[in-house]
Design a protein around this motif. Structure first.
Motif, mmCIF file in Angstrom:
data_model
loop_
_atom_site.group_PDB
_atom_site.id
_atom_site.type_symbol
_atom_site.label_atom_id
_atom_site.label_comp_id
_atom_site.label_asym_id
_atom_site.label_seq_id
_atom_site.Cartn_x
_atom_site.Cartn_y
_atom_site.Cartn_z
ATOM 1 N N VAL A 28 21.718 -84.480 6.420
ATOM 2 C CA VAL A 28 22.918 -83.979 5.750
ATOM 3 C C VAL A 28 23.868 -85.150 5.516
ATOM 4 N N LEU A 29 24.343 -85.266 4.295
ATOM 5 C CA LEU A 29 25.298 -86.308 3.900
ATOM 6 C C LEU A 29 26.570 -85.620 3.437
ATOM 7 N N VAL A 30 27.689 -85.926 4.068
ATOM 8 C CA VAL A 30 28.951 -85.273 3.715
ATOM 9 C C VAL A 30 29.944 -86.282 3.166
ATOM 10 N N GLU A 31 30.668 -85.857 2.153
ATOM 11 C CA GLU A 31 31.668 -86.688 1.491
ATOM 12 C C GLU A 31 32.973 -85.899 1.405
ATOM 13 N N ALA A 32 34.066 -86.509 1.873
ATOM 14 C CA ALA A 32 35.346 -85.806 1.920
ATOM 15 C C ALA A 32 35.906 -85.528 0.536
ATOM 16 N N GLN A 33 35.601 -86.401 -0.429
ATOM 17 C CA GLN A 33 36.084 -86.205 -1.794
ATOM 18 C C GLN A 33 34.864 -85.944 -2.682
ATOM 19 N N GLU A 34 34.808 -86.567 -3.835
ATOM 20 C CA GLU A 34 33.646 -86.482 -4.712
ATOM 21 C C GLU A 34 33.004 -87.857 -4.780
ATOM 22 N N VAL A 35 31.694 -87.920 -4.820
ATOM 23 C CA VAL A 35 31.004 -89.215 -4.886
ATOM 24 C C VAL A 35 31.521 -90.007 -6.091
ATOM 25 N N GLY A 36 31.883 -91.264 -5.849
ATOM 26 C CA GLY A 36 32.414 -92.121 -6.901
ATOM 27 C C GLY A 36 33.926 -92.120 -6.993
ATOM 28 N N TYR A 37 34.567 -91.153 -6.336
ATOM 29 C CA TYR A 37 36.028 -91.049 -6.404
ATOM 30 C C TYR A 37 36.708 -91.924 -5.355
ATOM 31 N N GLY A 38 35.997 -92.219 -4.273
ATOM 32 C CA GLY A 38 36.565 -93.001 -3.182
ATOM 33 C C GLY A 38 36.372 -94.490 -3.356
ATOM 34 N N ALA A 39 36.368 -95.203 -2.227
ATOM 35 C CA ALA A 39 36.401 -96.669 -2.252
ATOM 36 C C ALA A 39 35.228 -97.284 -3.001
ATOM 37 N N SER A 40 34.034 -96.693 -2.896
ATOM 38 C CA SER A 40 32.862 -97.294 -3.551
ATOM 39 C C SER A 40 32.964 -97.284 -5.060
ATOM 40 N N GLY A 41 33.774 -96.403 -5.620
ATOM 41 C CA GLY A 41 33.968 -96.377 -7.067
ATOM 42 C C GLY A 41 35.230 -97.056 -7.531
ATOM 43 N N ARG A 42 35.947 -97.744 -6.615
ATOM 44 C CA ARG A 42 37.268 -98.285 -6.938
ATOM 45 C C ARG A 42 37.337 -99.800 -6.860
ATOM 46 N N ASN A 43 36.230 -100.454 -6.560
ATOM 47 C CA ASN A 43 36.242 -101.918 -6.492
ATOM 48 C C ASN A 43 36.076 -102.508 -7.889
ATOM 49 N N SER A 44 35.913 -103.813 -7.968
ATOM 50 C CA SER A 44 35.839 -104.476 -9.279
ATOM 51 C C SER A 44 34.424 -104.602 -9.831
ATOM 52 N N GLY A 45 33.436 -104.102 -9.086
ATOM 53 C CA GLY A 45 32.074 -104.063 -9.622
ATOM 54 C C GLY A 45 31.310 -105.373 -9.543
ATOM 55 N N PHE A 46 31.663 -106.231 -8.584
ATOM 56 C CA PHE A 46 30.912 -107.464 -8.353
ATOM 57 C C PHE A 46 29.898 -107.230 -7.243
#
Length: 439
Positions: free
Chosen positions: A63-81
């Motif tokens: 089971v994998l739980v995410e407090a928000q939506e996948v991509g909405y948190g820190a992993s989707g907010r960096n500069s993409g390097f």
């Protein structure tokens, strides 16, 4: 029982999230379920751990739980390097011990290979390009960093090229910088699109629940996690939620949730693209850690990232965004005076989990509880490989990369409050001031 006092809450301004392909998020957890494994946090680390764990234990329910939506948190907010190279800011040549640097290089390259393979296998539309990166400088201090890093990379046997001032516009369009160091191994990605694509293609024995924040946890022979609408009973727990691990009772007083901020423009017109010039896609990281990171995306937008805040609860502070956008507007105008009419379409903040000694945590936190945490601003690569290797280690595998991660002393202790906040905020203010024109 450990009650969770703070759960993730990010602002709604992230360009990467809104510009990536829409997906239907998985339903929140409802009712009582049982699982062999539960993983908290569905970013680069958690998604990688879930995938590899499912492959290593095909008969187990994960089971994998995410407090928000996948991509909405820190992993989707960096500069993409997705950077391949080590960069030890504590060493005179930014490389330090060659053996240690070599291990970081192997970890980063392994992470890149994982992402490239998965993007190809599942046809994930994430603008992945092997464009390399430019480390650029304008201040005297930054120029010295470039020379030192070039020397260190040559010792490590890694390709690099100094781009002199007169040649920079042909690469980047801007005339702002005095010198740049180009390294060819970095992958540039649309980060929210990557993690969304990974979430859409999990193995069949992984169940993902989104909008599912854990409110309390009880440890013992079985791990019991409570949410607003249900509960999970699991044999083993894996934390891949960075600074929020402290809410679960681990690494308290050792993790620093630092937020950094970014703005992204609208799409440039053809006339504006001609006025800018340079290559169609590039990424710039500053020689000074407190300077501005920039991207030109494949869809012809420009990103500026700078400014920092210490958010002790790990949650966004949207009231800071207007001030940040104003500062980033000045950074943009300094670099791109040929684009006076190009406005920002998005501004957002995103967290990094840092430690004072730049160390991460990998391994056992308590009986039946494990973690892969605190990637010090390198979560796209370090999170990807650490999540994968943690799942391998839990299946009994050992290799030099696992041994290297296990050997880390982990994040060291922070000073007590209020000295911690005073010290961190003073350091952030001083660093941004000293960055000068680099910011």
């Amino acid at each position: 029982m450990e009650r969770i006092g703070s759960t993730p809450a990010d602002d709604n301004g992230c360009a990467w999230f809104h510009l990536s392909t829409n997906r239907i998020p998985k339903s929140p957890l409802s009712g009582r379920i049982e699982a062999d494994w539960v993983i908290v946090g569905a970013g680069f680390t958690g998604l990688s751990a879930a995938r590899q764990l499912a492959l290593n234990f095909p008969n187990d329910h994960i089971v994998l739980v995410e407090a928000q939506e996948v991509g909405y948190g820190a992993s989707g907010r960096n500069s993409g390097f997705m950077i391949d190279l080590p960069h030890d800011i504590g060493a005179a040549d930014y490389i330090g011990d060659i053996k240690t640097a070599g291990m970081h290089l192997k970890l980063n390259l392994a992470a890149q290979n994982i992402i490239k393979r998965l993007v190809a296998d599942y046809n994930i539309d994430c603008q992945l390009e092997p464009a390399g990166k430019y480390q650029a400088a304008v201040e005297k201090r930054g120029l010295a960093v470039l020379e030192a890093y070039k020397s260190g990379l040559e010792k490590l046997g890694q390709a690099c090229e100094i781009i002199e001032e007169q040649d920079i516009p042909a690469h980047l369009g801007t005339h702002f910088y005095k010198k740049a160091l180009y390294t060819p191994g970095t992958l540039l990605v649309q980060p929210a699109a990557v993690v969304k694509g990974l979430a859409n293609n999990l193995p069949s024995n992984v169940t993902l629940y989104e909008y599912t924040a854990i409110t309390s946890v009880e440890y013992g022979k079985k791990i019991q996690l409570q949410t607003d609408q249900g509960s999970i009973i699991a044999n083993k727990l894996i934390l891949t939620n960075n600074a929020f691990a402290s809410q679960f009772g681990f690494l308290k007083g050792r993790l620093l949730p630092i937020f950094t901020y970014a703005s992204m423009t609208r799409v440039l017109t053809e006339e504006e693209q001609l006025a800018l010039g340079g290559k169609r896609t590039w990424g710039i990281i500053p020689a000074d850690p407190f300077g501005s990171t920039l991207r030109r995306t494949p869809d012809n937008r420009l990103l500026v990232r700078n400014s920092f805040s210490f958010n002790t609860d790990g949650r966004s502070k949207p009231h800071l965004l207007p001030r940040v956008a104003q500062r980033q507007r000045q950074s943009f105008e300094n670099r791109f005076p040929m684009l006076p009419q190009v406005e920002f379409e998005y501004t957002w903040g995103g967290s990094m989990c840092l430690s004072r000694n730049h160390e991460s945590f990998f391994g056992e936190l308590a009986p039946n509880v494990y973690g892969a945490l605190c990637w010090n601003g390198l979560g796209t690569t370090k999170g990807t490989i650490a999540g994968t290797l943690l799942a391998d280690w839990l299946s009994g595998e050992r290799n030099e990369l696992i041994d290297f991660l296990i050997s880390s002393p982990g994040p060291n202790a922070n000073p007590p409050q209020p000295f911690l906040s005073i010290g961190v905020n003073l350091n952030l203010m001083t660093g941004q001031y000293r960055a000068g024109k680099e910011s």
